[in-house]
Design an enzyme around this catalytic site. Structure first.
Site, PDB file in Angstrom:
ATOM      1  N   GLU A 149       3.805  -4.766  12.514  1.00 14.81           N
ATOM      2  CA  GLU A 149       2.775  -3.729  12.296  1.00 14.81           C
ATOM      3  C   GLU A 149       1.714  -4.370  11.423  1.00 14.81           C
ATOM      4  O   GLU A 149       1.948  -4.608  10.238  1.00 14.81           O
ATOM      5  CB  GLU A 149       3.382  -2.499  11.611  1.00 14.81           C
ATOM      6  CG  GLU A 149       4.408  -1.755  12.448  1.00 14.81           C
ATOM      7  CD  GLU A 149       3.808  -1.040  13.666  1.00 14.81           C
ATOM      8  OE1 GLU A 149       2.576  -1.006  13.808  1.00 14.81           O
ATOM      9  OE2 GLU A 149       4.596  -0.536  14.476  1.00 14.81           O
TER      10      GLU A 149
ATOM     11  N   GLU B  23       6.878   1.557  15.974  1.00 19.37           N
ATOM     12  CA  GLU B  23       7.803   2.201  15.043  1.00 19.37           C
ATOM     13  C   GLU B  23       7.832   3.693  15.358  1.00 19.37           C
ATOM     14  O   GLU B  23       6.945   4.218  16.021  1.00 19.37           O
ATOM     15  CB  GLU B  23       7.337   1.988  13.597  1.00 19.37           C
ATOM     16  CG  GLU B  23       7.490   0.544  13.163  1.00 19.37           C
ATOM     17  CD  GLU B  23       7.328   0.317  11.663  1.00 19.37           C
ATOM     18  OE1 GLU B  23       6.295   0.723  11.107  1.00 19.37           O
ATOM     19  OE2 GLU B  23       8.240  -0.283  11.069  1.00 19.37           O
TER      20      GLU B  23
ATOM     21  N   ASN C  66       0.806  -1.235   0.000  1.00 23.22           N
ATOM     22  CA  ASN C  66       0.000   0.000   0.000  1.00 23.22           C
ATOM     23  C   ASN C  66       0.835   1.279   0.000  1.00 23.22           C
ATOM     24  O   ASN C  66       0.466   2.259  -0.633  1.00 23.22           O
ATOM     25  CB  ASN C  66      -1.033  -0.011   1.139  1.00 23.22           C
ATOM     26  CG  ASN C  66      -0.426  -0.150   2.502  1.00 23.22           C
ATOM     27  OD1 ASN C  66       0.727  -0.574   2.645  1.00 23.22           O
ATOM     28  ND2 ASN C  66      -1.177   0.183   3.517  1.00 23.22           N
TER      29      ASN C  66
ATOM     30  N   CYS D  99      -3.561   1.057   6.461  1.00 23.14           N
ATOM     31  CA  CYS D  99      -3.785   0.311   7.704  1.00 23.14           C
ATOM     32  C   CYS D  99      -4.568   1.144   8.703  1.00 23.14           C
ATOM     33  O   CYS D  99      -5.423   0.631   9.413  1.00 23.14           O
ATOM     34  CB  CYS D  99      -2.448  -0.123   8.305  1.00 23.14           C
ATOM     35  SG  CYS D  99      -1.313   1.241   8.586  1.00 23.14           S
TER      36      CYS D  99
HETATM   37  P1  NAD Z   1       0.446  -9.384   3.472  1.00 21.30           P
HETATM   38  O1  NAD Z   1       0.504  -9.801   4.905  1.00 21.30           O
HETATM   39  O2  NAD Z   1      -0.244 -10.236   2.504  1.00 21.30           O
HETATM   40  O3  NAD Z   1       1.929  -9.175   2.900  1.00 21.30           O
HETATM   41  C1  NAD Z   1       2.874  -8.338   3.523  1.00 21.30           C
HETATM   42  C2  NAD Z   1       4.264  -8.802   3.141  1.00 21.30           C
HETATM   43  O4  NAD Z   1       4.506 -10.094   3.715  1.00 21.30           O
HETATM   44  C3  NAD Z   1       4.517  -8.945   1.642  1.00 21.30           C
HETATM   45  O5  NAD Z   1       5.817  -8.488   1.342  1.00 21.30           O
HETATM   46  C4  NAD Z   1       4.426 -10.460   1.443  1.00 21.30           C
HETATM   47  O6  NAD Z   1       5.136 -10.911   0.317  1.00 21.30           O
HETATM   48  C5  NAD Z   1       5.051 -10.957   2.722  1.00 21.30           C
HETATM   49  N1  NAD Z   1       4.745 -12.351   3.095  1.00 21.30           N
HETATM   50  C6  NAD Z   1       3.808 -13.179   2.581  1.00 21.30           C
HETATM   51  N2  NAD Z   1       3.864 -14.383   3.216  1.00 21.30           N
HETATM   52  C7  NAD Z   1       4.833 -14.284   4.148  1.00 21.30           C
HETATM   53  C8  NAD Z   1       5.343 -15.171   5.140  1.00 21.30           C
HETATM   54  N3  NAD Z   1       4.866 -16.390   5.304  1.00 21.30           N
HETATM   55  N4  NAD Z   1       6.345 -14.748   5.939  1.00 21.30           N
HETATM   56  C9  NAD Z   1       6.845 -13.492   5.808  1.00 21.30           C
HETATM   57  N5  NAD Z   1       6.392 -12.606   4.903  1.00 21.30           N
HETATM   58  C10 NAD Z   1       5.406 -13.004   4.075  1.00 21.30           C
HETATM   59  O7  NAD Z   1      -0.152  -7.907   3.500  1.00 21.30           O
HETATM   60  P2  NAD Z   1      -0.540  -6.990   2.256  1.00 21.30           P
HETATM   61  O8  NAD Z   1      -1.780  -7.548   1.649  1.00 21.30           O
HETATM   62  O9  NAD Z   1       0.658  -6.749   1.410  1.00 21.30           O
HETATM   63  O10 NAD Z   1      -0.895  -5.606   2.999  1.00 21.30           O
HETATM   64  C11 NAD Z   1      -2.144  -5.306   3.534  1.00 21.30           C
HETATM   65  C12 NAD Z   1      -2.172  -5.528   5.030  1.00 21.30           C
HETATM   66  O11 NAD Z   1      -1.094  -4.813   5.648  1.00 21.30           O
HETATM   67  C13 NAD Z   1      -3.411  -4.983   5.680  1.00 21.30           C
HETATM   68  O12 NAD Z   1      -3.881  -5.888   6.651  1.00 21.30           O
HETATM   69  C14 NAD Z   1      -2.955  -3.701   6.363  1.00 21.30           C
HETATM   70  O13 NAD Z   1      -3.735  -3.259   7.438  1.00 21.30           O
HETATM   71  C15 NAD Z   1      -1.584  -4.093   6.776  1.00 21.30           C
HETATM   72  N6  NAD Z   1      -0.757  -2.908   7.009  1.00 21.30           N
HETATM   73  C16 NAD Z   1      -0.409  -2.599   8.295  1.00 21.30           C
HETATM   74  C17 NAD Z   1       0.319  -1.453   8.542  1.00 21.30           C
HETATM   75  C18 NAD Z   1       0.722  -1.074   9.947  1.00 21.30           C
HETATM   76  O14 NAD Z   1       1.625  -0.262  10.080  1.00 21.30           O
HETATM   77  N7  NAD Z   1       0.111  -1.630  10.972  1.00 21.30           N
HETATM   78  C19 NAD Z   1       0.697  -0.623   7.486  1.00 21.30           C
HETATM   79  C20 NAD Z   1       0.323  -0.966   6.184  1.00 21.30           C
HETATM   80  C21 NAD Z   1      -0.406  -2.123   5.960  1.00 21.30           C
END
Ligand code: NAD
Length: 467
Positions: free
Chosen positions: A241, A448, A145, A275
């Protein structure tokens, strides 16, 4: 079509294969990028490990200077990066330009931070000091995002504390991370920042790797749990996060027009893929109809389209998986509530969903209970503050929340009863590098930004000297 490489040991490196990067407007590739396998991931970690040993001895003043140079490097390429960010992520060019500027600002702020030795006792009997040492290799895993800004939430502070990094972007937004690594390669000692590009298949390998000391992860709660599990065997330090489902509580005394405009901005920025977006609005029954109408007006006026058009306010969703997921939420929301703006998904190319306002929904409905991460705002009617607090706190999420009222004492009293890492009053989605940010409950582990965030990239060492 541009081709982007991996960055290992300060050099561009070919991948084990190539991946296409799609523009979510056309659903066609606009770039290709090198893809890692386990052996390239090993090389990235080994190169970081080697560089870190030298970097740990470099003074903090030199590390601060390096961060400022990275900020300069971003600034010099800001227009190019903003354009590419729009093409890979989908957000309007105004938002991409802001993301690049924010990234630069965050890095400059981090460059002004320090890790002083803390003296906790110095008397006739002893001297006790707390030193903060680097951890080693930090793997930074980021979502799609805010692919540039979230990289800058992690890498600069990890480096400032004396660590080396391996950056793993999301498969759908790897290009801006690659450009960030390229800029860093010109400035940092070789190997201090390396990249791994995968197709969602190397996360477990990286987070279980014995050469990695810490994982700083941003993504969904579901994946965060997997990261915690695979990091367990080597007891890695973790910052997670994770997902949010931020509630807003709107009391009867607000200025409806002004509040609606602010709530709209907090819900639909980046097409709702934030998020900390406002994801469920609890509105007092006395102003419910009027607020719904005001929000519907704003949503109906929105210009939806290709983010490269400077007039666009809402771009497409980033990827097909998210698009299909949000379409599913929309279909169920239409059954559970009443759509008063948006709701019709256009035919044709691109992952477009118009900003949608859905009223007359309630707790237990999918669109209220789950994180939609898309352009749909559900509004729930309430009459009693105690009940609405129970609703707001009733989910496992605890990232952000907001209270809206002209009675600031009442608003603050409600805010203090909310179970989330941040609670805003009369605003939502306001954050900065000087303000600690982290999730309560299943929205995260650790924080963070600010001194607390910097400390998460360090290990305490106590020096206890008998006099
Ligand atoms: P996601 O969890 O699908 O992916 C995040 C990252 O993790 C990607 O780089 C992905 O390739 C990697 N990944 C996938 N499988 C993994 C594994 N088994 N081990 C380690 N890494 C792995 O999330 P997304 O769809 O890319 O992002 C959306 C989500 O992120 C939403 O839930 C949003 O709320 C959250 N988000 C949180 C914050 C925060 O600061 N709290 C900020 C932005 C987004």
């Amino acid at each position: 079509m541009s081709n982007y490489k991996l960055w290992i040991g300060g050099k561009p490196v070919d991948g084990a294969a190539e991946m296409s990067v799609l523009n979510p407007v056309t659903e066609e590739p606009f770039a290709s990028i090198a893809r890692s396998n386990e052996s390239l991931a090993d090389e990235a970690i080994a190169s970081a490990g080697k560089a870190q040993k030298v970097w740990a001895r470099v003074s903090i003043a030199e590390r601060q200077a390096a961060l400022n140079k990275i900020a300069d490097g971003l600034n010099a390429r800001s227009e190019e990066i903003a354009r590419i960010l729009t093409m890979e992520q989908g957000k309007p060019i105004t938002e991409s330009t802001a993301e690049v500027a924010y990234t630069e600002g965050f890095i400059r702020y981090f460059a002004s931070m320090d890790l002083p030795v803390e003296v906790i006792q110095d008397d006739a009997s002893k001297l006790v000091e707390i030193h903060r040492k680097p951890l080693g290799v930090v793997v930074c895993i980021i979502p799609w995002n805010f692919p540039l800004l979230i990289a800058a939430f992690k890498v600069p502070l990890a480096l400032l504390a004396g660590n080396a990094c391996v950056l793993k972007p999301s498969p759908t937004t790897p290009v801006t991370a690659s450009i960030f690594a390229e800029i860093c390669a010109d400035i940092l000692p070789a190997g201090l920042l390396n990249t791994v590009n995968d197709d969602n298949d190397l996360g477990a390998y990286l987070t279980g790797h014995p050469g990695v000391a810490k994982v700083s992860f941003t993504g969904s709660t579901e994946t965060g749990k997997k990261v915690m599990a695979s990091s367990a065997s080597t007891l890695k330090r973790l910052t997670l996060e994770l997902g949010g489902n931020d509630p807003a509580i709107v009391l009867p005394d607000v200025n409806i027009k002004e509040t609606a405009a602010k709530m709209y901005g907090a819900a639909f920025m980046n097409c709702g893929q934030v998020c900390l977006a406002l994801k469920r609005a609890y509105v007092h029954e006395s102003i419910y109809d009027e607020l719904c109408e005001e929000l519907a007006g704003l949503a109906n006026d929105a210009i939806v389209g290709d983010g490269l058009n400077p007039e666009t306010q809402i771009g497409p969703l980033n990827n097909k998986m998210q698009y299909e997921k949000v379409k599913g939420f929309l279909a169920n929301a239409k059954k559970d509530g009443r759509v008063v703006a948006g709701g019709d998904v256009p035919e044709g190319r691109g992952y477009f969903i118009p900003p949608t306002i859905v009223r007359d929904v309630q707790d237990g409905d999918e669109i209220v209970d789950l994180e939609q991460f898309g352009p749909i705002m559900p509004l729930i009617k309430f009459s009693k503050v105690d009940d609405v607090l129970a609703s707001a706190n009733g989910l496992n999420f605890g990232l952000g929340a907001s209270v809206w009222s002209n009675d600031l004492d009442e608003a603050k009293s409600i805010a203090m009863q909310m179970e989330s890492g941040t609670v805003w009053i009369n605003t939502h989605l306001d954050f900065g590098p000087n303000i600690p940010f982290g999730g309560a409950k299943q929205s995260g582990v650790g924080v963070e930004f600010a001194q607390e965030g910097l400390h998460e990239f360090t290990q305490i060492q106590v020096i206890n000297l008998a006099k």
